[in-house]
Design a protein around this motif. Structure first.
Motif, mmCIF file in Angstrom:
data_model
loop_
_atom_site.group_PDB
_atom_site.id
_atom_site.type_symbol
_atom_site.label_atom_id
_atom_site.label_comp_id
_atom_site.label_asym_id
_atom_site.label_seq_id
_atom_site.Cartn_x
_atom_site.Cartn_y
_atom_site.Cartn_z
ATOM 1 N N GLY A 184 10.549 127.671 86.538
ATOM 2 C CA GLY A 184 9.548 126.765 87.089
ATOM 3 C C GLY A 184 9.584 126.713 88.605
ATOM 4 N N ASN A 185 10.679 127.165 89.175
ATOM 5 C CA ASN A 185 10.818 127.173 90.643
ATOM 6 C C ASN A 185 10.876 128.609 91.144
ATOM 7 O OD1 ASN A 185 11.017 125.910 93.101
ATOM 8 N ND2 ASN A 185 13.244 125.826 93.086
ATOM 9 N N ALA A 186 10.087 129.472 90.496
ATOM 10 C CA ALA A 186 10.199 130.924 90.700
ATOM 11 C C ALA A 186 9.974 131.346 92.146
ATOM 12 C CB ALA A 186 9.204 131.640 89.791
ATOM 13 N N THR A 187 9.027 130.702 92.826
ATOM 14 C CA THR A 187 8.700 131.141 94.194
ATOM 15 C C THR A 187 9.910 131.098 95.106
ATOM 16 O OG1 THR A 187 6.423 130.377 93.938
ATOM 17 C CG2 THR A 187 7.221 130.744 96.198
ATOM 18 N N ASN A 188 10.572 129.920 95.141
ATOM 19 C CA ASN A 188 11.733 129.785 96.031
ATOM 20 C C ASN A 188 12.908 130.627 95.546
ATOM 21 O OD1 ASN A 188 10.513 128.027 97.846
ATOM 22 N ND2 ASN A 188 10.948 126.250 96.548
ATOM 23 N N ILE A 189 13.078 130.667 94.216
ATOM 24 C CA ILE A 189 14.201 131.449 93.682
ATOM 25 C C ILE A 189 14.008 132.927 94.008
ATOM 26 C CG2 ILE A 189 15.315 132.231 91.549
ATOM 27 C CD1 ILE A 189 14.858 129.424 90.430
#
Length: 755
Positions: A184-189
């Motif tokens: 769900g936090n793919a962009t930052n990860i």
């Protein structure tokens, strides 16, 4: 048979008893005739109807005939088409059979072992397949053997990797809920993932980073100068180099005012520094038929060059304008000079260069030129010595000091970036648990859970990726900072100096590149102070450094002869042990002024000293002009001269006098010409054809009298009849033949007959 009578046109019924009138109508009454008439009329009608029907039948028969013909033609066409279809069907059947056979030859079906022939008993085709039922595998024929069909090496590697990582993959599967949270936090990860190597490096230094994290108040102070710290961080390699020499830099820091004085005169100090480089590269082009050389301040038309002995110069001649203009050197005598010269490639082509290692001693170059077009394309070369040891008080250490003008104060700032990163130590540790590959994730599943619950911190890590990269690049320095975290507080107190460091990054590079010189400055700090107090003199020396070097490398004073690479021909040495002035002759120092005697007197203008050189010159000059000798001339070899060699006895020029040869005279040429008016021969016998092997070899020998435009008179020997012949009348007052007198006239006749 009698012809029937024509009807009777008088009687209405045509009755007549005249048998000749037609017996058919004879003796009949009117009723009968009427009935007969009606019957005939009916018959006539019927006949007409039959005729019509017959005509219709005829028409129908014709139509039927046409239809029958069309049907016949259609039947023939159908027969042809049927034949073609049969042929096509046969061809299709053949093709289908061939296709089936081709497939059957290529896929052999189920087998228990490798077949040696195909299903038809023919040789195997390359690429043939079969399914081996004993191993449940597909096999293919290579043309020489059967091999198992398998994945490519790269695919197999990937399969093996997945298989070997099955445990971790299962672990990831069991932690799917947390992984979903991370997703769900793919962009930052993803951003953190692209920086995983640096984050891993930071994670590996977690203990030290935690130590740094204890200095949060100082970190807040440094945060205000984050831009400058980033500048310093980008120069971390050189800062680290400076940090490893902190003792000497601390010493230099004690004389910061003096270093500042040197820094304000950096151009002059750089002039001195250039002496230490020992190498230089000059770019060469050709314009207007001359060499243009760029020595660092722009291309100049065939400049006179000053080169330093012991230095190496690279002349870059790769520019295409150099094509056809090979650059070379000459000595002072105009001879080709190749000592220390290395030519690479061809002038005008990529990579072409001429490397010249100027020798420290011996013959020096005097000119550069074009080997094709001569001296006019180049100019003179002057070489000078480079002995900085003679001017120690203005040595290259000055240059080194100048390069660290405000950088000494900066050394403590090496740890600044690390301090910033230390403030996010916990987050960095958390981020370390989300490395790029599944194996890493599986091995740190507990950290994945932490990541899922720390999306805020992950976002912070992503936005600070630049600084994380910097920390990862100076991992060793982070450890150093952790050991000196007390000093971090000190650094925070001099944040203005950190800013100065950031603005002076180029000088930090200079310090890092000359750290050995910084050490020298540290061990000679008193000299640096002296230099600072006399900076105007340093400027003067820098302006005249070429002359200082030349004098230092030319004149020596001491009790022993100087040695080393800069000593060369023409150098002077005053020997204090013997009070003598000596000069270097190219191999050693020799005395040229000692105790005075007659050898030291100046030479006059007429009574010159005798030397071999002068004597040789006089002799050479004499023999290049007319020479008069008062006595005999004896030579050990030959007298040689031009193509026409004249011996002219007195009086010279009037073909008189006497040339006398005492001994035999042999002329080896092809022609001997005697232009005198009288020829006297003392010998009693003259031999012609001397050395002939036999009479045939002497054939044609004799005497010829040149009669000009008339026929020459000859007296010739012929070996064919072993006789002497004359071509003119032979006259004699008296002739004896075999001792008897013969009348001259009769003899003449006899001679004429004989001839």
């Amino acid at each position: 048979m009698a012809t029937p009578a024509a009807p009777d046109t008088v009687n209405s019924i045509g009755a007549t008893e005249d048998a000749s009138k037609g017996g058919l109508f004879n003796r009949l009454n009117n009723t009968t005739l009427s009935t007969l008439e009606q019957a005939i009329a009916t018959k006539a009608t019927n006949a007409a109807t039959s005729a019509t029907n017959a005509k219709t039948s005829e028409t129908n028969a014709a139509a039927s005939e046409a239809s029958a013909l069309a049907s016949k033609n259609a039947a023939a066409t159908s027969e042809t088409n049927a034949g073609n279809s049969a042929t096509a069907a046969a061809t299709s059947a053949t093709n289908a059979a061939n296709t089936l056979d081709a497939f059957d030859d290529r896929y052999l079906g189920n087998k228990t072992s490798d077949p040696t022939v195909d299903n038809d008993g023919n040789a195997l085709l390359t690429g043939a397949l079969y399914f081996k039922t004993t191993d449940n595998i597909m096999r293919v024929y290579t043309g020489s053997s059967w091999v198992t069909v398998k994945p490519t090496s790269s695919d197999q590697t990937a399969i093996n990797a997945v298989n070997a990582n099955a445990t971790n993959i299962n672990a990831v599967n069991s932690n799917s809920s947390n992984i979903n949270a991370v997703a769900g936090n793919a962009t930052n990860i993803n951003a953190v993932n692209s920086n995983s190597s640096n984050i891993n490096a930071v994670a590996g230094n977690a203990t030290n980073i935690n130590t740094v994290a204890g200095d949060t108040s100082e970190i807040n102070t440094l945060a205000g100068i984050a831009g400058n710290i980033t500048t310093v961080a980008n120069n971390n390699a050189n800062v680290t180099t400076v940090a490893n020499n902190n003792t000497n830099i601390t010493t230099v820091a004690g004389i910061s005012s003096n270093v500042t004085s040197v820094a304000t005169n950096i151009s002059n100090v750089n002039t001195v520094a250039a002496i230490f480089e020992g190498t230089a590269t000059y770019t060469v082009t050709v314009q207007g038929g001359v060499f243009y050389i760029n020595t660092g301040s722009g291309a100049t038309s065939k400049p006179a060059l000053t080169l330093v002995k012991g230095f190496t110069y690279t002349f870059d001649v790769s520019d295409n304008t150099n094509s056809g203009h090979p650059l070379a050197f000459k000595d002072s005598g105009g001879n080709a000079y190749t000592t220390g010269v290395t030519v690479t490639g061809t002038a005008g082509q990529a990579g072409a260069k001429v490397v010249f290692a100027v020798p420290s001693t011996g013959t020096q170059p005097a000119r550069y030129y074009c080997t094709v077009h001569g001296n006019g394309m180049g100019n003179t070369i002057t070489t000078e010595n480079n002995d900085i040891a003679e001017v120690l008080t203005i040595s290259s250490e000055i240059t080194t000091v100048a390069g660290i003008s405000s950088n000494v104060t900066t050394v403590a700032g090496i740890s600044a970036n690390t301090t910033t990163v230390a403030g996010i130590a916990a987050n960095v540790t958390t981020v370390a648990g989300i490395s790029a590959n599944v194996t890493t994730v599986a091995g740190i599943s507990s950290n994945v859970t932490a990541v899922a619950n720390n999306s805020t911190n992950i976002n912070a890590v992503n936005s600070n990726a630049t600084n994380i990269n910097t920390v990862a690049g100076i991992n060793a320095n982070v450890t150093t900072v952790a050991g000196i975290h007390a000093n971090v507080t000190t650094v925070a107190g001099i944040s203005s100096n950190v800013t100065s460091v950031a603005n002076n990054a180029s000088n930090i590079n200079t310090v890092a590149g000359a750290i050995s010189n910084v050490n020298t400055v540290g061990s000679n700090i008193s000299h640096v102070s002296t230099v600072s107090g006399a900076i105007s003199n340093v400027n003067t020396v820098a302006t005249n450094i070429a002359n200082v070097n030349a004098f230092a490398n030319t004149y020596y004073i001491g009790s022993s002869a100087p040695t080393g690479g800069t000593v060369g021909e023409g150098d002077l040495w005053y020997d204090t042990a013997n009070n003598e002035m000596k000069v270097h002759n190219g191999s050693s120092f020799v005395t040229f002024v000692s105790a005075y005697d007659t050898d030291d007197l100046s030479e006059g203008s007429s009574n010159l000293y005798y030397t071999n050189t002068r004597a040789d010159a006089r002799i050479t000059n004499a023999f290049s002009n007319a020479v008069s000798l008062g006595n005999n001339l004896t030579v050990a070899g030959e007298l040689r001269g031009p193509a026409t060699f004249v011996i002219d006895p007195a009086v010279v020029g009037n073909n008189t006098g006497l040339v006398q040869v005492k001994g035999n005279l042999q002329v080896d040429g092809t022609t001997t010409t005697i232009n005198s008016t009288t020829l006297d021969v003392t010998d009693k016998n003259i031999t012609v054809a001397n050395g002939s092997a036999n009479a045939a070899a002497a054939n044609g020998a004799g005497l010829t009298i040149d009669c000009g435009s008339d026929t020459d008179a000859t007296f010739t020997y012929a070996n064919s009849d072993d006789s002497l012949s004359v071509n003119k009348t032979f006259k004699a007052p008296a002739v004896k033949i075999d001792g008897a007198d013969a009348a001259s006239q009769g003899f003449a006749v006899a001679m004429a007959i004989a001839l």
